[in-house]
Design a protein around this motif. Structure first.
Motif, PDB file in Angstrom:
ATOM      1  N   ASP A  34       2.707   0.688  -7.930  1.00 43.38           N
ATOM      2  CA  ASP A  34       1.645   0.891  -6.949  1.00 43.38           C
ATOM      3  C   ASP A  34       1.833   2.273  -6.320  1.00 43.38           C
ATOM      4  N   GLY A  35       0.841   2.722  -5.552  1.00 45.34           N
ATOM      5  CA  GLY A  35       0.943   4.032  -4.921  1.00 45.34           C
ATOM      6  C   GLY A  35       0.477   4.021  -3.482  1.00 45.34           C
ATOM      7  N   VAL A  36       1.288   4.586  -2.587  1.00 44.34           N
ATOM      8  CA  VAL A  36       0.911   4.854  -1.197  1.00 44.34           C
ATOM      9  C   VAL A  36       1.102   6.347  -0.990  1.00 44.34           C
TER      10      VAL A  36
ATOM     11  N   PRO B 159      10.634  -0.945  -0.042  1.00 46.69           N
ATOM     12  CA  PRO B 159      10.441   0.459  -0.426  1.00 46.69           C
ATOM     13  C   PRO B 159      11.194   1.459   0.436  1.00 46.69           C
ATOM     14  N   GLY B 160      11.764   1.013   1.564  1.00 45.55           N
ATOM     15  CA  GLY B 160      12.321   1.969   2.510  1.00 45.55           C
ATOM     16  C   GLY B 160      11.234   2.522   3.405  1.00 45.55           C
ATOM     17  N   SER B 161      11.625   3.094   4.519  1.00 52.34           N
ATOM     18  CA  SER B 161      10.658   3.544   5.522  1.00 52.34           C
ATOM     19  C   SER B 161      10.490   5.050   5.522  1.00 52.34           C
ATOM     20  N   GLY B 162       9.369   5.479   6.091  1.00 53.51           N
ATOM     21  CA  GLY B 162       9.124   6.898   6.289  1.00 53.51           C
ATOM     22  C   GLY B 162       8.631   7.607   5.047  1.00 53.51           C
TER      23      GLY B 162
ATOM     24  N   LEU C 252       3.326  -7.607   4.610  1.00 55.69           N
ATOM     25  CA  LEU C 252       4.540  -8.390   4.379  1.00 55.69           C
ATOM     26  C   LEU C 252       5.722  -7.474   4.117  1.00 55.69           C
ATOM     27  N   ARG C 253       6.882  -7.864   4.637  1.00 61.06           N
ATOM     28  CA  ARG C 253       8.142  -7.211   4.294  1.00 61.06           C
ATOM     29  C   ARG C 253       8.741  -7.907   3.066  1.00 61.06           C
ATOM     30  N   VAL C 254       9.582  -7.181   2.349  1.00 58.52           N
ATOM     31  CA  VAL C 254      10.315  -7.764   1.226  1.00 58.52           C
ATOM     32  C   VAL C 254      11.733  -8.055   1.692  1.00 58.52           C
TER      33      VAL C 254
ATOM     34  N   GLY D 277       5.904   1.617   3.544  1.00 60.07           N
ATOM     35  CA  GLY D 277       7.194   1.445   4.194  1.00 60.07           C
ATOM     36  C   GLY D 277       7.563  -0.029   4.292  1.00 60.07           C
ATOM     37  N   ASP D 278       8.743  -0.301   4.802  1.00 55.58           N
ATOM     38  CA  ASP D 278       9.263  -1.667   4.815  1.00 55.58           C
ATOM     39  C   ASP D 278       8.374  -2.649   5.570  1.00 55.58           C
TER      40      ASP D 278
END
Length: 234
Positions: free
Chosen positions: A54-56, A40-43, A157-159, A64-65
């Motif tokens: 999904d939603g954060v 998803p990328g960070s920050g 987990l990271r992707v 984030g990552d």
């Protein structure tokens, strides 16, 4: 065979905390169709969750990552259901993946999973640290303390490689680091209740740098016992 029981996506609801973030995605429900997964990328400028759909919403503290996907085991949900005397459906702890057949707390930081025959490659990154939103969502007395003392946090987990995940997909551990033996369970205890374990985090490169930096600062701030001189016989 370790596998995914369900893939769970957020149903946005008002955030009951006074954090200033109006919406929370902790209410996650199983979906019937496979879900696309990507980094998803960070920050705050990132996409938040690693799962499409999904939603954060509190992107300063979640997502984030390094927290792209959250997995919790059905075995631990069943244990909590017995202890709490209530039903806990898949997704009840806000997890994206409800798993079976894996001891998530024994997973090594940096361990990699292939989900499905040709699905995404995921990497174990961090334990989940309980927060006020989680406590209010479960509505159980002293929940943060109870969850912390039990030390069954599940794993983020990271992707590493994108793909799709669906219910029933097999989970295959395809890589385990050989240069350290830090597990999710030990990392969680180091960050919460057992500060003497913090030095074990310092050289684990698979941990996020902000986690290692926090461990360095906390280790440096821990008073070192001063050995008293041996008594001298008179």
């Amino acid at each position: 065979m370790p596998h995914v029981i369900s893939v769970n996506l957020a149903r946005p609801r008002p955030n009951p905390t006074k954090s200033g973030v109006e919406t929370t995605g902790i209410d996650k429900r199983p979906v019937d169709q496979p879900v696309a997964v990507r980094a998803p990328g960070s920050g705050p400028e990132g996409l938040g969750s690693g799962l499409v759909g999904d939603g954060v919403y509190d992107r300063h503290n979640h997502g984030g990552d390094d927290q792209a996907v959250y997995a919790y085991s059905r075995e631990n949900l069943d244990m909590w259901a017995l202890e709490l005397g209530r039903e806990l459906g898949n997704g009840s702890f806000g997890e994206n993946l409800t798993t079976s057949g894996l001891d998530l707390e024994a997973a090594l930081i940096g361990e990699r999973w292939r989900v499905g025959a040709a699905g995404p490659l995921l990497e174990v990154s961090l334990p989940r640290i309980p927060c006020a939103t989680f406590a209010l969502w479960l509505d159980e007395r002293r929940w943060v303390r109870r969850f912390t003392e039990r030390a069954l946090p599940g794993t983020y987990l990271r992707v590493i490689e994108p793909g799709e995940i669906g219910s029933g997909d097999a989970i295959t551990i395809v890589f385990r680091p050989a240069h350290h033996d830090l597990t999710i369970g030990e990392c969680f205890r180091a960050l919460t209740t057992e500060a003497d374990l913090l030095p074990r985090l310092l050289d684990v490169e698979e941990l996020p740098e902000y986690t290692r930096e926090s461990a360095r600062k906390r280790t440096a701030a821990t008073p070192v016992p001063v050995a008293l001189p041996e008594p001298v016989a008179e």
